[in-house]
Design a protein around this motif. Structure first.
Motif, PDB file in Angstrom:
ATOM      1  N   GLU A 120      36.778  23.663  20.080  1.00  0.00           N
ATOM      2  CA  GLU A 120      37.283  22.499  19.343  1.00  0.00           C
ATOM      3  C   GLU A 120      36.370  22.168  18.168  1.00  0.00           C
ATOM      4  OE1 GLU A 120      37.640  19.211  22.066  1.00  0.00           O
ATOM      5  OE2 GLU A 120      39.175  20.290  23.210  1.00  0.00           O
ATOM      6  N   LYS A 121      35.081  22.227  18.414  1.00  0.00           N
ATOM      7  CA  LYS A 121      34.113  21.919  17.357  1.00  0.00           C
ATOM      8  C   LYS A 121      34.228  22.928  16.217  1.00  0.00           C
ATOM      9  CE  LYS A 121      30.561  19.639  20.228  1.00  0.00           C
ATOM     10  NZ  LYS A 121      30.079  18.480  19.451  1.00  0.00           N
ATOM     11  N   GLN A 122      34.386  24.191  16.585  1.00  0.00           N
ATOM     12  CA  GLN A 122      34.543  25.228  15.551  1.00  0.00           C
ATOM     13  C   GLN A 122      35.769  24.943  14.696  1.00  0.00           C
ATOM     14  OE1 GLN A 122      34.697  29.057  17.489  1.00  0.00           O
ATOM     15  NE2 GLN A 122      32.470  29.224  17.629  1.00  0.00           N
ATOM     16  N   GLN A 123      36.845  24.548  15.376  1.00  0.00           N
ATOM     17  CA  GLN A 123      38.081  24.271  14.649  1.00  0.00           C
ATOM     18  C   GLN A 123      37.949  23.048  13.764  1.00  0.00           C
ATOM     19  OE1 GLN A 123      41.345  24.021  17.364  1.00  0.00           O
ATOM     20  NE2 GLN A 123      41.625  26.244  17.387  1.00  0.00           N
ATOM     21  N   TYR A 124      37.307  22.010  14.336  1.00  0.00           N
ATOM     22  CA  TYR A 124      37.155  20.778  13.573  1.00  0.00           C
ATOM     23  C   TYR A 124      36.361  21.043  12.291  1.00  0.00           C
ATOM     24  CZ  TYR A 124      36.182  16.039  12.199  1.00  0.00           C
ATOM     25  OH  TYR A 124      36.099  14.885  11.467  1.00  0.00           O
ATOM     26  N   LEU A 125      35.276  21.790  12.438  1.00  0.00           N
ATOM     27  CA  LEU A 125      34.466  22.112  11.258  1.00  0.00           C
ATOM     28  C   LEU A 125      35.306  22.873  10.233  1.00  0.00           C
ATOM     29  CD1 LEU A 125      31.922  22.285   9.611  1.00  0.00           C
ATOM     30  CD2 LEU A 125      31.108  24.127  11.062  1.00  0.00           C
ATOM     31  N   GLY A 126      36.110  23.816  10.731  1.00  0.00           N
ATOM     32  CA  GLY A 126      36.972  24.577   9.830  1.00  0.00           C
ATOM     33  C   GLY A 126      37.910  23.656   9.051  1.00  0.00           C
ATOM     34  N   SER A 127      38.409  22.617   9.734  1.00  0.00           N
ATOM     35  CA  SER A 127      39.352  21.711   9.071  1.00  0.00           C
ATOM     36  C   SER A 127      38.651  20.844   8.030  1.00  0.00           C
ATOM     37  CB  SER A 127      40.059  20.840  10.110  1.00  0.00           C
ATOM     38  OG  SER A 127      39.143  19.892  10.624  1.00  0.00           O
ATOM     39  N   CYS A 128      37.334  20.719   8.147  1.00  0.00           N
ATOM     40  CA  CYS A 128      36.584  19.902   7.182  1.00  0.00           C
ATOM     41  C   CYS A 128      36.314  20.668   5.888  1.00  0.00           C
ATOM     42  CB  CYS A 128      35.237  19.474   7.764  1.00  0.00           C
ATOM     43  SG  CYS A 128      35.372  18.392   9.173  1.00  0.00           S
ATOM     44  N   ILE A 129      36.445  21.984   5.955  1.00  0.00           N
ATOM     45  CA  ILE A 129      36.108  22.797   4.785  1.00  0.00           C
ATOM     46  C   ILE A 129      37.374  23.065   3.990  1.00  0.00           C
ATOM     47  CG2 ILE A 129      35.168  25.010   4.000  1.00  0.00           C
ATOM     48  CD1 ILE A 129      33.605  24.948   6.746  1.00  0.00           C
ATOM     49  N   THR A 130      37.414  22.525   2.799  1.00  0.00           N
ATOM     50  CA  THR A 130      38.645  22.629   2.017  1.00  0.00           C
ATOM     51  C   THR A 130      38.456  23.475   0.761  1.00  0.00           C
ATOM     52  OG1 THR A 130      38.017  20.498   1.097  1.00  0.00           O
ATOM     53  CG2 THR A 130      39.713  20.493   2.805  1.00  0.00           C
TER      54      THR A 130
END
Lengths: 229, 615
Positions: B475-485
């Motif tokens: 989940e953390k990996q995914q969340y970080l990915g969603s923060c990178i635009t």
């Protein structure tokens, strides 16, 4: 342009040995040196790229004043003759370098020899007499460790598949074989060795049904069948 | 030697031929003890290991000891060896491993454990220490994982704890003396070895467990062996054994370059970092010695690249002087220099100018966490200004690629900390466009974020912390990915499943041996390779031997609990680590060793040219 001039000068066959050439402008030009070496025993399992890397570090270990290419990423200028395929040994590999300071051929031979293992022995060092483009034929000595049948090669054409840059192509091996004879139980294969028509002796042996063997490249020749120097 | 017919069939046969320039051959009639030094991974990886180069040289510096090399054959070669009854052999002599007196394994990472069994199996040596008889070699382990080698304790006869360049010749001397005196038996030798400083013989310690599964105690079987094994260190690095010659591989390996070891240890004290504690106290080599060693290595290797190695190279106090001294001759010889492990807060324009001859177009930094708060928790005392500073210098110097290392799943981490990672990368990009000195018209800038999962490691302030469970990590990996635009920011992450398995073994105890044995029986090997790593299969293995991996990876260990690695004394004390853990939760940084000694305990081991106060 300058580098082209250098190339023309240094390939001149009458250049004085063991001394760097001087132009009228007193620029010391790198002098060409040809190193003949072997690639024997287990070294048949290392690739041409591995040989290149090994030679590069060995030249440094030996303290040979090798000429470096100029430019963004300088590297020692090294040209090899006829890459050997993996699985084949050789007593006639050639490397051309240029040296920027005087050093005798004998000293280069001794120093470089000490920086390499005996399987990669340096056998001769001299000024090049011929060009690598002149290479036309190679002689291989095959020691078979299992039965073989040469009669498959009696056919007019022996078509085999070969991987090339353009994908798989069919070639006629017969066109590339100059002669095959048996001498003291060994098969001596004489084949084309120019860049376009290179005979891989392993391919010949595979056709004869013998895959367990030892192949040594013994000598290479020019178009007029003179031993390459 | 192995037949050519077999070598012709396998991939990369150059791995198995030996015969390299610089390999050490000896006459067997002069030899009283033979070592087969095994690196439980491929030739290309093992040949690049500096520790193995040092120990190979150190053991071979004795005329009556001969040390050879051995690596894990790739699966195709293993198959050929088994089919043709060829036992695993050492590269120099080609002799099978069971002919040797010592078979050593360097344990560099936890995921090599199955390879140790693969190699013992190929050598025909009994896998369990208890099953070996007088004809078997002594199986010895070392390296960073030996500090908690409990998961593989049943497979080893003895472990060398700490730095081995003096310890290994010493234990060999004991072996030779006992053989000469006729007093040698395996049992007698292992008992004597356990009395030497820095040697741990696991079979001589009985472990009992509490009902909750935690360890009750370690009991030595003899009164005359230590209750705690103290690690060995080399006190004076300038006088330490230095391998002047290197075996030069024919085939390409991971690091075909000169590795110049500048110092051991790191004085920063990051709370997640195991190496930072294991290799304390910091010991440095002098500039003169380093320059001399660099020249010797250059002349003997001929490599055109030199890497200055240390846990944190920019903390070496004489780095500029060292670089200037080396550059006096390396530029002329066209040897390029590389500096791994640069720290943001000690990176300077002067330093970059000195290494600008390096062809790489990028620089790598490790801020480890995205917010100041979390960096205070982990004691990574760098601030965002330091990073911006370093990035500005890098971009001004013509670099366009910056790589940033972070850790995910750290204790006390929140989403805000993850967002901080993305923000940091954005700021670094901004620094590029705001930099008037940037090289225009060159490649567009790129910032790469590389994220690893936090693994609680023995001998760190976080050794008691649970690892976040797999779902949370993902989940953390995914969340970080969603923060990178921003498309100019590249995002890489390590496989969380790999990190979980590493956590199990890192904090494992002896009971894990049966899982590793079972995994080996099922043909598992090369777990550190993507093409072999099989998390699901590992979970099945754990289930089949009744082991709950969460007990090791995801459990909070008690402050008073006996830890599997408590038997080892690395100098740094448990009470210091507990203080550090408390400070972490109070978000309170600890000054580094140069600023102020925090009394970690490592100075009791001694050490020259270090920043520790002398006792």
């Amino acid at each position: 342009m300058l580098s082209q001039n250098i190339t023309q000068q240094v390939l001149h066959p009458n250049s004085h040995e063991d001394m760097c050439e001087q132009t009228s402008r007193n620029i010391v030009l790198p002098k060409p040196v040809r190193i003949k070496f072997e690639k024997m025993n287990v070294l048949k399992f290392i690739s041409h790229l591995d040989v290149t890397r090994t030679m590069k570090t060995a030249l440094t270990r030996a303290g040979i004043p090798v000429w470096y290419t100029e430019g963004f990423n300088p590297h020692p200028k090294m040209i090899f003759s006829l890459p050997l395929s993996i699985g084949t040994e050789s007593v006639c590999e050639y490397l051309d370098i240029k040296i920027t300071e005087p050093m005798s051929h004998e000293e280069i031979k001794t120093r470089l020899g000490a920086a390499l293992t005996s399987d990669m022995a340096v056998t001769e060092v001299y000024s090049p007499k011929m060009k690598f483009q002149d290479i036309a034929y190679a002689l291989y000595e095959v020691t078979p460790y299992e039965p073989y049948d040469l009669s498959v090669l009696d056919a007019e054409k022996v078509m085999v598949k070969k991987h090339s840059k353009k994908g798989e192509i069919e070639i006629d091996l017969k066109e590339r074989i100059k002669s095959i004879e048996i001498k003291d139980g060994k098969i001596m294969i004489f084949g084309r060795a120019d860049q376009l028509n290179y005979l891989n002796p392993e391919q010949v042996m595979a056709l004869t049904g013998c895959t367990d063997h030892r192949i040594i490249r013994k000598e290479i020749y020019n178009e007029r069948m003179q031993i390459f120097r | 030697m192995i037949s050519y017919k077999i070598l012709k069939k396998v991939s990369k046969p150059g791995r198995y031929i030996g015969g390299e320039y610089g390999q050490i051959l000896k006459d067997k009639k002069d030899i009283k003890a033979r070592w087969a030094f095994c690196f439980p991974d491929t030739y290309e990886i093992g040949m690049s290991n500096l520790g193995m180069r040092i120990l190979y040289g150190s053991l071979n510096s004795y005329p009556d000891i001969w040390c050879e090399r051995c690596y894990t054959p790739w699966e195709d070669m293993q198959k050929e060896m088994k089919e043709n009854n060829i036992p695993l052999y050492a590269l120099e002599s080609g002799d099978p491993l069971d002919n040797f007196d010592f078979v050593a394994f360097t344990l560099q990472y936890e995921l090599c454990y199955t390879n140790v069994l693969t190699m013992l199996d190929l050598a025909g040596i009994p896998l369990m220490s208890a099953d070996r008889d007088e004809s078997c070699p002594i199986i010895i382990g070392g390296g960073p994982c030996a500090y908690n080698a409990e998961p593989v304790a049943d497979f080893f006869d003895v472990f060398s704890i700490g730095e081995g360049e003096e310890a290994l010749p010493e234990v060999t001397r004991l072996y030779i003396e006992m053989k000469d005196a006729g007093t040698y038996t395996r049992e007698a030798f292992l008992h004597e070895a356990a009395k030497l400083e820095g040697f741990y013989v696991p079979s001589l310690y009985t472990v009992t467990y509490n009902e909750d599964g935690s360890i009750s105690e370690y009991t030595p079987k003899y009164d005359d062996i230590p209750t705690k094994i103290k690690k060995r260190i080399i006190e004076d690095m300038d006088k330490a054994f230095f391998p002047e010659k290197v075996v030069m591989p024919y085939i390409e390996t991971v690091h075909d370059r000169i590795m110049l070891e500048v110092c051991r240890g790191c004085y920063r004290g990051c709370r997640f970092c195991q190496a930072g504690n294991l290799f304390r106290p910091v010991r440095r080599k002098s500039v003169e010695v380093l320059n001399q060693q660099a020249k010797t290595l250059y002349e003997n290797c001929g490599y055109d690249e030199m890497s200055l190695t240390s846990l944190s190279i920019s903390d070496y106090p004489y780095l500029e002087e060292l670089c200037d001294t080396l550059l006096c001759w390396t530029e002329d010889k066209k040897v390029s220099m590389s500096l791994p492990s640069l720290r943001i807060d000690s990176f300077s324009k002067e330093l970059m100018d000195r290494i600008s001859s390096v062809r790489s177009s990028g620089l790598t930094f490790a801020p480890e966490a995205g917010t100041r708060r979390l960096r205070d928790v982990i004691n990574k005392g760098v601030c965002e200004e330091d990073l911006m500073n370093a990035a500005t210098i890098a971009f001004g110097g013509g670099k366009s690629l910056v790589k940033l290392y972070f850790m995910l799943g750290l204790p006390t981490e929140t989403n805000e900390d993850l967002e901080g990672i993305a923000t940091m990368a954005e700021h670094v990009l901004d620094a590029y466009y705001q930099n008037p000195d940037r090289k225009k018209g060159s490649k567009p800038p790129q910032v790469t974020i590389s994220v690893a999962s936090f693994i609680p490691k023995p001998f760190t302030a976080f050794q008691w912390e649970p690892q976040a469970d797999l779902e949370t990590l993902l989940e953390k990996q995914q969340y970080l990915g969603s923060c990178i635009t921003n498309r100019k920011i590249k995002y890489n992450w390590h496989e969380a499943k790999v990190s979980r398995l590493e956590a199990v073994f890192a904090r494992g105890d002896r009971r894990l041996s049966k899982a590793i044995l079972e995994a080996h029986k099922q043909g598992m090997m090369f777990d550190s390779w993507d093409e072999y790593f099989n998390y699901e299969k590992w979970m099945e293995v754990f289930a089949s031997v009744d082991i709950d991996p969460s007990f090791y990876a995801n459990r909070r260990f008690g402050d008073d609990e006996v830890l599997p690695w408590d038997i080892i004394d690395i100098g740094v004390t448990k009470s210091f680590l507990l203080r550090e853990k408390k400070a972490a939760y109070e978000e309170r940084p600890t000054p580094n060793c140069v600023e102020k000694c925090s009394g970690c305990g490592a100075n009791k081991l001694g050490g020259e040219n270090s920043c520790c106060p002398k006792i």
